[in-house]
Design a protein around this motif. Structure first.
Motif, PDB file in Angstrom:
ATOM      1  N   TRP A 105      27.174   8.789  -0.655  1.00 58.78           N
ATOM      2  CA  TRP A 105      26.140   9.261   0.266  1.00 58.78           C
ATOM      3  C   TRP A 105      26.751  10.259   1.230  1.00 58.78           C
ATOM      4  O   TRP A 105      27.752   9.965   1.870  1.00 58.78           O
ATOM      5  N   ASN A 106      26.126  11.417   1.317  1.00 62.17           N
ATOM      6  CA  ASN A 106      26.636  12.430   2.244  1.00 62.17           C
ATOM      7  C   ASN A 106      25.474  13.029   3.034  1.00 62.17           C
ATOM      8  O   ASN A 106      24.327  12.994   2.597  1.00 62.17           O
ATOM      9  N   GLU A 107      25.837  13.560   4.211  1.00 59.26           N
ATOM     10  CA  GLU A 107      24.814  14.090   5.116  1.00 59.26           C
ATOM     11  C   GLU A 107      24.320  15.449   4.642  1.00 59.26           C
ATOM     12  O   GLU A 107      25.123  16.313   4.309  1.00 59.26           O
ATOM     13  N   ARG A 166      26.804   4.647   5.966  1.00 59.05           N
ATOM     14  CA  ARG A 166      25.384   4.997   6.013  1.00 59.05           C
ATOM     15  C   ARG A 166      24.642   3.864   6.712  1.00 59.05           C
ATOM     16  O   ARG A 166      24.663   2.733   6.236  1.00 59.05           O
ATOM     17  N   VAL A 218      26.507  12.745  -6.874  1.00 58.36           N
ATOM     18  CA  VAL A 218      27.589  12.449  -7.814  1.00 58.36           C
ATOM     19  C   VAL A 218      27.761  13.651  -8.744  1.00 58.36           C
ATOM     20  O   VAL A 218      26.949  13.900  -9.611  1.00 58.36           O
ATOM     21  N   ASN A 229      43.109  10.940  -8.267  1.00 58.77           N
ATOM     22  CA  ASN A 229      42.176  11.889  -7.658  1.00 58.77           C
ATOM     23  C   ASN A 229      40.745  11.385  -7.675  1.00 58.77           C
ATOM     24  O   ASN A 229      39.891  11.931  -7.010  1.00 58.77           O
ATOM     25  N   VAL A 230      40.470  10.358  -8.475  1.00 60.05           N
ATOM     26  CA  VAL A 230      39.103   9.835  -8.537  1.00 60.05           C
ATOM     27  C   VAL A 230      38.931   8.714  -7.500  1.00 60.05           C
ATOM     28  O   VAL A 230      39.914   8.105  -7.076  1.00 60.05           O
ATOM     29  N   LYS A 262      38.622  13.211  -3.040  1.00 63.80           N
ATOM     30  CA  LYS A 262      38.514  12.766  -4.420  1.00 63.80           C
ATOM     31  C   LYS A 262      37.446  13.586  -5.142  1.00 63.80           C
ATOM     32  O   LYS A 262      36.488  14.050  -4.545  1.00 63.80           O
ATOM     33  N   ILE A 263      37.622  13.716  -6.437  1.00 68.85           N
ATOM     34  CA  ILE A 263      36.611  14.332  -7.313  1.00 68.85           C
ATOM     35  C   ILE A 263      36.324  13.327  -8.428  1.00 68.85           C
ATOM     36  O   ILE A 263      37.286  12.822  -9.002  1.00 68.85           O
ATOM     37  N   PRO A 264      35.079  12.999  -8.781  1.00 64.35           N
ATOM     38  CA  PRO A 264      33.808  13.568  -8.310  1.00 64.35           C
ATOM     39  C   PRO A 264      33.528  13.348  -6.815  1.00 64.35           C
ATOM     40  O   PRO A 264      34.082  12.437  -6.207  1.00 64.35           O
ATOM     41  N   HIS A 265      32.676  14.233  -6.287  1.00 67.78           N
ATOM     42  CA  HIS A 265      32.068  14.013  -4.981  1.00 67.78           C
ATOM     43  C   HIS A 265      31.016  12.944  -5.233  1.00 67.78           C
ATOM     44  O   HIS A 265      29.977  13.228  -5.806  1.00 67.78           O
ATOM     45  N   MET A 266      31.338  11.703  -4.862  1.00 70.37           N
ATOM     46  CA  MET A 266      30.489  10.581  -5.254  1.00 70.37           C
ATOM     47  C   MET A 266      30.126   9.741  -4.047  1.00 70.37           C
ATOM     48  O   MET A 266      31.017   9.274  -3.341  1.00 70.37           O
ATOM     49  N   ASP A 307      21.305  10.962   5.014  1.00 75.47           N
ATOM     50  CA  ASP A 307      22.189  10.744   3.864  1.00 75.47           C
ATOM     51  C   ASP A 307      21.423  10.752   2.540  1.00 75.47           C
ATOM     52  O   ASP A 307      20.374  10.132   2.418  1.00 75.47           O
ATOM     53  N   ARG A 336      31.308   3.439   0.794  1.00 73.15           N
ATOM     54  CA  ARG A 336      30.209   2.653   0.203  1.00 73.15           C
ATOM     55  C   ARG A 336      30.478   1.147   0.222  1.00 73.15           C
ATOM     56  O   ARG A 336      31.593   0.718  -0.057  1.00 73.15           O
ATOM     57  N   TYR A 363      22.291  10.621  -1.931  1.00 74.20           N
ATOM     58  CA  TYR A 363      23.335  10.213  -2.888  1.00 74.20           C
ATOM     59  C   TYR A 363      23.717  11.357  -3.838  1.00 74.20           C
ATOM     60  O   TYR A 363      22.876  11.894  -4.553  1.00 74.20           O
ATOM     61  N   ILE A 384      28.809  18.906   3.554  1.00 77.35           N
ATOM     62  CA  ILE A 384      30.222  19.264   3.688  1.00 77.35           C
ATOM     63  C   ILE A 384      31.062  18.262   2.903  1.00 77.35           C
ATOM     64  O   ILE A 384      30.967  17.050   3.110  1.00 77.35           O
ATOM     65  N   TYR A 385      31.836  18.774   1.991  1.00 73.52           N
ATOM     66  CA  TYR A 385      32.832  17.943   1.307  1.00 73.52           C
ATOM     67  C   TYR A 385      34.060  18.820   1.122  1.00 73.52           C
ATOM     68  O   TYR A 385      34.125  19.610   0.197  1.00 73.52           O
ATOM     69  N   MET A 431      29.570  14.160   6.467  1.00 81.52           N
ATOM     70  CA  MET A 431      30.772  13.504   5.967  1.00 81.52           C
ATOM     71  C   MET A 431      30.390  12.461   4.916  1.00 81.52           C
ATOM     72  O   MET A 431      29.390  11.778   5.059  1.00 81.52           O
ATOM     73  N   LEU A 432      31.203  12.381   3.874  1.00 85.97           N
ATOM     74  CA  LEU A 432      30.929  11.403   2.814  1.00 85.97           C
ATOM     75  C   LEU A 432      31.154   9.992   3.360  1.00 85.97           C
ATOM     76  O   LEU A 432      32.161   9.718   3.999  1.00 85.97           O
ATOM     77  N   LYS A 433      30.194   9.120   3.074  1.00 79.95           N
ATOM     78  CA  LYS A 433      30.253   7.766   3.614  1.00 79.95           C
ATOM     79  C   LYS A 433      31.046   6.835   2.698  1.00 79.95           C
ATOM     80  O   LYS A 433      31.056   7.010   1.479  1.00 79.95           O
TER      81      LYS A 433
END
Lengths: 208, 252
Positions: free
Chosen positions: A130-132, B251, A153, B196-197, A124-128, A149, B5, A151, A170-171, B1-3
């Protein structure tokens, strides 16, 4: 130590200021944090923070519209070489050029461009969220374990030479999470919204 | 990797949390600031504030509350309820909200969505959609807190607001809300597969399994819940531990 958080009508100033005040208090750092758009205060600050939420074009235009602010930043950061931290769009503005909505010049303090994130269809976009964050050894990530992690956006990211990248995430593919060159530092993620990890990073910046 | 939420939602009426967490160690359970601190410390990934105050006279009270909460909340804060004009968004962001959620005003005036996204960036604008099932694979958009039917198809509407600049969809199943019988997975799947969102799943959580279903089967990026957290049935960390055991990235 005087830390100026630049107020140009954009960005979540309030949150950034509170996060800095909390880190300053909790870690006994004794710095003086001020939200300002006064050019002489900006010029004479020991450190500068540039928050940013919104589009590249809007933020860039807004800064340059306030008399003397951009010049004062340039004097402080480029000539005096005081420490700088940009957050999100505040970091992206370091680039030569941005392509969000329409082509627009950045500050050109770090070579590179700000481009739409390219992802495979399942992302998905935005990249929204918590990411490592995978950081190289840097005083700004001191005490923060690798792959912690933070945050994020954003839909655009900073493409710059590898030697300027101090942290990535990484996204779908690798994305710049933090940049640093000499006295200039910036994060794509929001330390002010990244709870304890964000507080540590802010402490490190104040200590830097 | 994106968590993925986990987002607790607080209902705020006249500056007081009316559906809040019932922990005895809170000095003032009706104080949104106390609640925000607690959820932040417990590992919530974001916080959602829903202003359910009927009277617009109390708008200033909401802003004061958002400001005080934001000062004590070092995780993202989304605020919704009664957002009708650009000035409302400006005031909320200025008070410290990170994202603003729009519901009825987006249905009655689509241009408002594009104006808001253009001015404050797509990632700041969350569109909240209240969906009610009509047939097996169709849902209708309801407004005014679920009171008014609009005749608008939910899938079409979500795609439209996405194209207008919505950065996230907060999707509530009215059929499931308050039932604790799980999300409307079919609704979620229909929306997450076409957009896509990111989509926040809301309405129906009653068990830990439901959180996992919303993410794995429904394709949600986040899960929002109110009562299971407020009444202390689960703590955020219980949910995360459960999801982590199911190999869902969270997370911790």
């Amino acid at each position: 130590m005087k830390i100026a958080i630049i107020n140009y009508g954009y960005g979540n100033l309030h949150s950034v200021a509170k996060a800095f005040e909390k880190a300053n208090f909790d870690f006994n750092l004794n710095s003086n944090i001020e939200v300002t758009n006064n050019p002489s205060k900006i010029e004479n600050a020991d450190k500068i923070v540039l928050p940013g939420v919104g589009s590249f074009l809007d933020c860039s235009t807004a800064i340059k519209q306030i008399d003397g602010v951009y010049d004062a930043m340039q004097e402080n950061i480029i000539h005096k070489k005081n420490k700088f931290m940009g957050i999100c769009v505040g970091m992206q503005l370091l680039a030569d050029i941005g392509y969000e909505n329409q082509e627009c010049n950045g500050f050109g303090w770090l070579p590179g461009s700000v481009e739409k994130i390219q992802v495979s269809p399942e992302y998905k976009i935005p990249h929204m969220g918590w990411n490592e964050v995978n950081a190289i050894e840097s005083p700004l990530f001191k005490g923060i374990s690798n792959n912690s992690d933070f945050y994020f956006v954003h839909s655009y990211h900073f493409k710059t030479a590898k030697e300027n990248i101090v942290a990535s995430t990484i996204y779908s593919s690798e994305i710049t999470a933090a940049v640093q060159k000499d006295n200039i530092f910036g994060t794509q993620f929001h330390p002010e919204k990244s709870h304890n990890n964000g507080q540590l990073l802010i402490k490190n910046f104040i200590d830097w | 990797m994106l968590k993925k939420r986990i987002i607790p939602c607080l209902d705020v009426n006249n500056g007081r949390v009316v559906k809040g967490v019932n922990f005895i160690d809170l000095v003032d359970a009706g104080d949104p600031v106390e609640q925000a601190k607690l959820y932040g410390a417990e590992g919530a990934d974001e916080l959602c504030f829903l202003d359910i105050t009927a009277s617009s006279d109390n708008r200033q009270m909401l802003l004061d509350n958002v400001q005080k909460t934001a000062e004590n909340c070092f995780i993202p804060l989304t605020v919704g309820g009664g957002v009708r004009v650009i000035g409302d968004i400006k005031n909320l962001l200025h008070a410290g909200a990170d994202k603003v959620s729009i519901n009825t005003a987006a249905v009655t005036n689509r241009k408002f969505v594009s104006e808001a996204a253009e001015k404050y960036g797509t990632s700041t604008i969350v569109i909240a959609v209240d969906a009610k099932k009509t047939t097996d694979n169709t849902w209708e958009v309801f407004t005014h807190g679920g009171r008014n039917a609009t005749g608008i198809n939910v899938i079409d509407y979500c795609q439209e607001v996405e194209s207008l600049g919505a950065g996230e969809i907060l999707l509530t199943s009215m059929d499931k809300d308050g039932t604790k019988s799980g999300f409307d997975i079919n609704l979620l799947k229909n929306i997450t597969s076409k957009l896509n969102v990111p989509v926040i799943a809301s309405g129906g959580v009653g068990t830990l399994e439901h959180f996992a279903e919303g993410i794995i089967e429904g394709g949600a990026s986040s899960v929002l819940a109110a009562s299971v957290f407020h009444f202390g049935e689960f703590k955020i960390k219980d949910v995360k531990r459960y999801l982590a055991d199911k190999n869902i990235p969270v997370r911790i």
